[in-house]
Design an enzyme around this catalytic site. Structure first.
Site, short mmCIF file in Angstrom:
data_model
loop_
_atom_site.label_atom_id
_atom_site.label_comp_id
_atom_site.label_asym_id
_atom_site.label_seq_id
_atom_site.Cartn_x
_atom_site.Cartn_y
_atom_site.Cartn_z
N GLU A 1 31.81 31.75 37.11
CA GLU A 1 31.20 31.74 35.78
C GLU A 1 32.11 30.87 34.91
O GLU A 1 33.23 31.25 34.59
CB GLU A 1 31.09 33.15 35.22
CG GLU A 1 30.06 33.27 34.10
CD GLU A 1 30.66 33.01 32.74
OE1 GLU A 1 30.69 31.83 32.33
OE2 GLU A 1 31.07 33.96 32.08
N CYS B 1 31.63 33.27 26.29
CA CYS B 1 30.99 32.21 27.08
C CYS B 1 29.56 31.96 26.61
O CYS B 1 29.06 30.83 26.71
CB CYS B 1 31.00 32.57 28.55
SG CYS B 1 32.65 32.70 29.26
N GLU C 1 32.38 22.58 25.16
CA GLU C 1 32.43 23.99 24.77
C GLU C 1 33.52 24.14 23.72
O GLU C 1 34.69 23.87 23.97
CB GLU C 1 32.73 24.87 25.98
CG GLU C 1 32.74 26.36 25.66
CD GLU C 1 33.02 27.22 26.88
OE1 GLU C 1 32.47 28.34 26.95
OE2 GLU C 1 33.78 26.80 27.76
N LYS D 1 43.63 39.25 39.46
CA LYS D 1 44.61 38.36 38.82
C LYS D 1 44.18 38.25 37.37
O LYS D 1 43.26 37.51 37.04
CB LYS D 1 44.63 37.00 39.51
CG LYS D 1 45.97 36.24 39.38
CD LYS D 1 46.39 35.91 37.98
CE LYS D 1 45.55 34.79 37.38
NZ LYS D 1 46.00 34.47 35.98
#
Length: 512
Positions: A259, A293, A391, A187
């Site tokens: 993750e 990331c 973040e 996906k």
């Protein structure tokens, strides 16, 4: 209309919404679609499907049929198939996929081609890893008994992918899952649907149904996770999405690898080699416009080198070229308006709280079309500021001055995240202490962002569950089975019925 009756395309056309299944591009049963927008020009790149439940059920059924045949192959034959896939990838001209990737999410062209060039190796690595180690023979607990553990695939794995490295990160988990004997359904991220579908052409080297791609949004992902015909999930994305995937998998006792990003610290020691630390910091903070990331976001710089580091860091950042990814630029646009709005909000809040923008902190005047943001360095940042808690996922480096290496380590660990952490130092003692003390799944000393197919990739704390790459990355897609075989059947002395002298000698007595 059934899946077999769906219109097939011989080649991928970004203007036509489609899915990839059975080694063909075909029209989805769902009529829903969305436009894919270039974040640099805001032009429409193509149309992508939103696959619904009917598409999910059809593709999952096909994947299960293909997986049963794939599982039955011996490990050598599976490895050979994966090596043929790697050959096909290595021999490909990546230009068309790279251009689609650049136009979909803004990545500079050299980084797009670099990503694609690293994809073949992971299939070769796992082809041999799965062939080399498939179980364990244990020392027996009973004479005459052969006792061992073997690994078997889960069945069909679901791979929910991010936009920043849409193809490489997909290959990381696909390679491990295929090597373990599973079939895979991808996906893709909505923002990078087209380049992912275009790359699917390479999987025609595999048996039909082994690798499929179902475009769509959260509902498509939810349907794939909820399906009884899928058996493991790999997710890369943000914390909010990772939590939802983890909960959905837990409710179904479905294994998952999560993750979920991070807010990675970088420590610049008093012993840091500034001639290396400065370009290293520029790359770690601003590579892919900070949309990695493992980007370095929180900087803890020793007061002895603070001013010199900031001066060099800012000078290097100002030299970075801003522009569309198909031009000569290092800093492309952020992936969406929402992404840039978040960066602006966090930077503005830090400035209002007392931080100083040494460079950047705004939309570049020459690029006010598209979602560009200047490489930004903030000083005077304190640990309590929101920009140090979230973040950022943008081209922003927030610098906090520290008085000692121990203070830097303590502040680096004061985070809900724990994906990666970087240190620049020439002190072996500091390097060893950092590697032991930093609360992160990965630690880099003097060389940030690098990975290794043979070493586990993943985070601690809110940064995720499980690991990709390495032996652990393979184990994420296979389950163990303990096997006990007695070649010569014999009645064992511990089987029923028990001898009379085994029973409690006071049986039948009354207790007062």
């Amino acid at each position: 209309m059934t899946a077999s009756e769906s219109t097939s395309q011989s080649a991928f056309d970004p203007a036509i919404p489609c899915l990839f299944a059975g080694n063909a591009f075909r029209a989805p049963q769902s009529a829903e679609s969305f436009a894919v927008i270039d974040p640099a020009s805001q032009d429409t790149v193509g149309q992508a499907a939103r696959c619904g439940l009917a598409d999910v059920e059809a593709v999952v059924a096909e994947a299960n049929v293909a997986q049963r045949a794939w599982k039955a192959l011996d490990a050598k034959s599976r490895a050979a198939a994966l090596h043929r896939l790697a050959d096909a990838i290595e021999q490909a001209d990546f230009h068309d996929v790279a251009v689609l990737m650049v136009r979909e999410m803004g990545k500079p062209y050299p980084e797009a081609t670099g990503e694609l060039a690293n994809c073949a190796a992971i299939f070769r690595y796992y082809a041999e890893m799965a062939r080399d180690e498939a179980g364990k023979v244990a020392g027996t607990t009973q004479a005459g008994s052969f006792q061992y553990a073997r690994y078997e695939p889960y069945g069909v794995s679901v791979h929910i992918m991010p936009f920043n490295f849409p193809v490489l990160l997909m290959c990381w988990t696909l390679a491990a899952s295929l090597a373990a004997g599973n079939a895979c359904i991808v996906k893709p991220a909505e923002a990078t649907t087209l380049c992912t579908l275009k790359f699917m052409e390479h999987f025609k080297a595999m048996a039909p149904g082994l690798v499929s791609c179902l475009p769509g949004g959260a509902q498509t992902a939810q349907a794939l996770i909820a399906s009884k015909g899928t058996h493991a999930v790999a997710f890369t994305g943000g914390v909010a999405g990772g939590r939802k995937v983890a909960v959905a998998c837990a409710e179904r006792m479905k294994p998952c690898v999560i993750e979920a990003g991070g807010s990675d610290p970088m420590i610049i020691s008093a012993e840091a080699p500034l001639d290396v630390a400065v370009p290293g910091a520029v790359t770690a903070a601003f590579h892919l416009s900070g949309q990695i990331c493992t980007s370095a976001e929180r900087f803890y710089v020793h007061e002895a080198v603070h001013d010199a580091f900031v001066e060099g860091f800012a000078a290097a950042a100002r030299k970075l070229r801003i522009g569309p990814g198909l031009e000569k630029s290092e800093i492309g646009p952020l992936v969406s308006q929402a992404a840039r709005d978040k960066v602006s909000r966090l930077v503005d809040a830090a400035l209002a709280a007392g931080a100083t923008a040494v460079c950047g902190g705004c939309v570049p005047p020459a690029h006010n079309t598209g979602w560009f943001y200047e490489p930004t360095i903030l000083t005077g940042v304190t640990p309590d500021m929101q920009i140090m808690q979230e973040e950022v996922f943008g081209p922003v480096a927030s610098i906090c001055k520290v008085g000692s290496f121990d203070e830097a380590l303590r502040l680096a660990n004061e985070s809900d995240f724990g994906l990666g952490a970087s240190v620049f130092t020439t002190s072996l003692a500091e390097a060893m202490k950092a590697s032991e003390s930093l609360e992160a799944g990965m630690v880099w000393v003097n060389n940030p962002l690098i990975d290794n197919d043979a070493l586990p990739f993943g985070g601690w704390k809110m940064s995720g569950l499980g690991r990709e790459l390495g032996r652990q990355g393979l184990d994420a897609f296979r389950q163990s089975k303990m096997v006990i075989i007695d070649a010569e059947p014999a009645v064992q002395d511990w089987w029923y019925p028990y001898p009379d002298d085994w029973f409690y000698s006071g049986a039948g007595r009354k207790f007062s």
